[in-house]
Design a protein around this motif. Structure first.
Motif, PDB file in Angstrom:
ATOM      1  N   VAL A   8      30.120  12.230 -15.872  1.00  0.00           N
ATOM      2  CA  VAL A   8      30.797  13.146 -14.961  1.00  0.00           C
ATOM      3  C   VAL A   8      31.093  14.476 -15.654  1.00  0.00           C
ATOM      4  CG1 VAL A   8      31.851  11.300 -13.593  1.00  0.00           C
ATOM      5  CG2 VAL A   8      33.065  12.202 -15.561  1.00  0.00           C
ATOM      6  N   PRO A   9      31.126  15.567 -14.872  1.00  0.00           N
ATOM      7  CA  PRO A   9      31.484  16.859 -15.473  1.00  0.00           C
ATOM      8  C   PRO A   9      32.961  16.872 -15.860  1.00  0.00           C
ATOM      9  CG  PRO A   9      31.251  17.078 -13.101  1.00  0.00           C
ATOM     10  CD  PRO A   9      30.829  15.686 -13.448  1.00  0.00           C
ATOM     11  N   ASN A  10      33.267  17.529 -16.968  1.00  0.00           N
ATOM     12  CA  ASN A  10      34.643  17.691 -17.417  1.00  0.00           C
ATOM     13  C   ASN A  10      35.145  19.041 -16.914  1.00  0.00           C
ATOM     14  OD1 ASN A  10      36.761  18.741 -19.323  1.00  0.00           O
ATOM     15  ND2 ASN A  10      36.548  16.663 -20.125  1.00  0.00           N
ATOM     16  N   SER A  11      36.344  19.074 -16.384  1.00  0.00           N
ATOM     17  CA  SER A  11      36.881  20.321 -15.820  1.00  0.00           C
ATOM     18  C   SER A  11      37.042  21.414 -16.884  1.00  0.00           C
ATOM     19  CB  SER A  11      38.221  20.065 -15.136  1.00  0.00           C
ATOM     20  OG  SER A  11      39.152  19.542 -16.067  1.00  0.00           O
ATOM     21  N   ILE A  52      24.934   8.766 -12.656  1.00  0.00           N
ATOM     22  CA  ILE A  52      24.918  10.117 -13.209  1.00  0.00           C
ATOM     23  C   ILE A  52      25.271  11.104 -12.099  1.00  0.00           C
ATOM     24  CG2 ILE A  52      23.499  11.849 -14.378  1.00  0.00           C
ATOM     25  CD1 ILE A  52      21.703   9.404 -15.240  1.00  0.00           C
ATOM     26  N   HIS A  53      26.272  11.935 -12.352  1.00  0.00           N
ATOM     27  CA  HIS A  53      26.755  12.897 -11.362  1.00  0.00           C
ATOM     28  C   HIS A  53      26.268  14.304 -11.702  1.00  0.00           C
ATOM     29  CE1 HIS A  53      29.731  10.086  -9.533  1.00  0.00           C
ATOM     30  NE2 HIS A  53      29.627   9.521 -10.723  1.00  0.00           N
ATOM     31  N   ASN A  54      26.173  15.151 -10.679  1.00  0.00           N
ATOM     32  CA  ASN A  54      25.883  16.579 -10.857  1.00  0.00           C
ATOM     33  C   ASN A  54      27.179  17.317 -11.161  1.00  0.00           C
ATOM     34  OD1 ASN A  54      23.091  16.591 -10.389  1.00  0.00           O
ATOM     35  ND2 ASN A  54      23.396  16.654  -8.171  1.00  0.00           N
ATOM     36  N   GLN A  55      27.054  18.599 -11.426  1.00  0.00           N
ATOM     37  CA  GLN A  55      28.219  19.447 -11.706  1.00  0.00           C
ATOM     38  C   GLN A  55      29.214  19.437 -10.548  1.00  0.00           C
ATOM     39  OE1 GLN A  55      28.481  21.041 -14.761  1.00  0.00           O
ATOM     40  NE2 GLN A  55      30.582  21.462 -14.184  1.00  0.00           N
ATOM     41  N   ASP A  56      28.722  19.307  -9.317  1.00  0.00           N
ATOM     42  CA  ASP A  56      29.608  19.296  -8.149  1.00  0.00           C
ATOM     43  C   ASP A  56      30.208  17.920  -7.864  1.00  0.00           C
ATOM     44  OD1 ASP A  56      27.435  17.907  -7.121  1.00  0.00           O
ATOM     45  OD2 ASP A  56      26.952  19.391  -5.586  1.00  0.00           O
ATOM     46  N   LYS A  58      28.565  15.169  -7.025  1.00  0.00           N
ATOM     47  CA  LYS A  58      27.690  14.313  -6.234  1.00  0.00           C
ATOM     48  C   LYS A  58      26.796  13.491  -7.157  1.00  0.00           C
ATOM     49  CE  LYS A  58      27.555  17.209  -2.157  1.00  0.00           C
ATOM     50  NZ  LYS A  58      26.727  18.022  -1.271  1.00  0.00           N
ATOM     51  N   ILE A  59      26.386  12.322  -6.687  1.00  0.00           N
ATOM     52  CA  ILE A  59      25.550  11.427  -7.485  1.00  0.00           C
ATOM     53  C   ILE A  59      24.127  11.977  -7.561  1.00  0.00           C
ATOM     54  CG2 ILE A  59      24.540   9.128  -7.624  1.00  0.00           C
ATOM     55  CD1 ILE A  59      27.118   8.068  -6.344  1.00  0.00           C
ATOM     56  N   ALA A  60      23.653  12.140  -8.796  1.00  0.00           N
ATOM     57  CA  ALA A  60      22.303  12.651  -9.031  1.00  0.00           C
ATOM     58  C   ALA A  60      21.318  11.512  -9.237  1.00  0.00           C
ATOM     59  CB  ALA A  60      22.289  13.579 -10.242  1.00  0.00           C
ATOM     60  N   GLY A  61      21.800  10.384  -9.743  1.00  0.00           N
ATOM     61  CA  GLY A  61      20.913   9.260  -9.989  1.00  0.00           C
ATOM     62  C   GLY A  61      21.673   8.029 -10.420  1.00  0.00           C
ATOM     63  N   LYS A  62      21.006   6.890 -10.305  1.00  0.00           N
ATOM     64  CA  LYS A  62      21.574   5.602 -10.696  1.00  0.00           C
ATOM     65  C   LYS A  62      20.514   4.818 -11.452  1.00  0.00           C
ATOM     66  CE  LYS A  62      24.822   4.832  -6.905  1.00  0.00           C
ATOM     67  NZ  LYS A  62      25.230   3.857  -5.887  1.00  0.00           N
ATOM     68  N   ASP A  63      20.983   3.943 -12.319  1.00  0.00           N
ATOM     69  CA  ASP A  63      20.086   3.082 -13.071  1.00  0.00           C
ATOM     70  C   ASP A  63      20.823   1.778 -13.318  1.00  0.00           C
ATOM     71  OD1 ASP A  63      17.809   2.345 -14.360  1.00  0.00           O
ATOM     72  OD2 ASP A  63      17.954   3.838 -15.947  1.00  0.00           O
TER      73      ASP A  63
END
Length: 74
Positions: A8-11, A52-56, A58-63
């Motif tokens: 996740v992105p860190n603020s 795996i999340h994007n900067q916003d 949202k989910i970008a991918g799963k494994d």
């Protein structure tokens, strides 16, 4: 509930690895690639779902690294 490992992105900048249900980060990295590589290793060792999340956010991918509810046949 299925355990999962999240990138996740860190603020404050960079990327964190968080476990489902956890309060604290399992690691902080400057790049998404570094965080994803480390999270993949953790996920494989713990046999959890990698999300795996994007900067916003949202989910970008799963494994899936174990406990896959829909494994392929054959």
């Amino acid at each position: 509930m299925t355990k999962s490992t999240h990138v996740v992105p860190n603020s404050g900048g960079g990327w964190d690895i968080q476990q489902s249900g956890g309060q604290r980060s399992s690691g902080h990295f400057d790049t998404k690639k570094e965080a994803t590589d480390r999270a993949r290793t953790i996920s494989q060792n713990q046999q959890t779902e990698l999300v795996i999340h994007n900067q916003d956010g949202k989910i970008a991918g799963k494994d899936s690294h174990g406990n896959d509810p829909y494994p392929p046949k054959g």
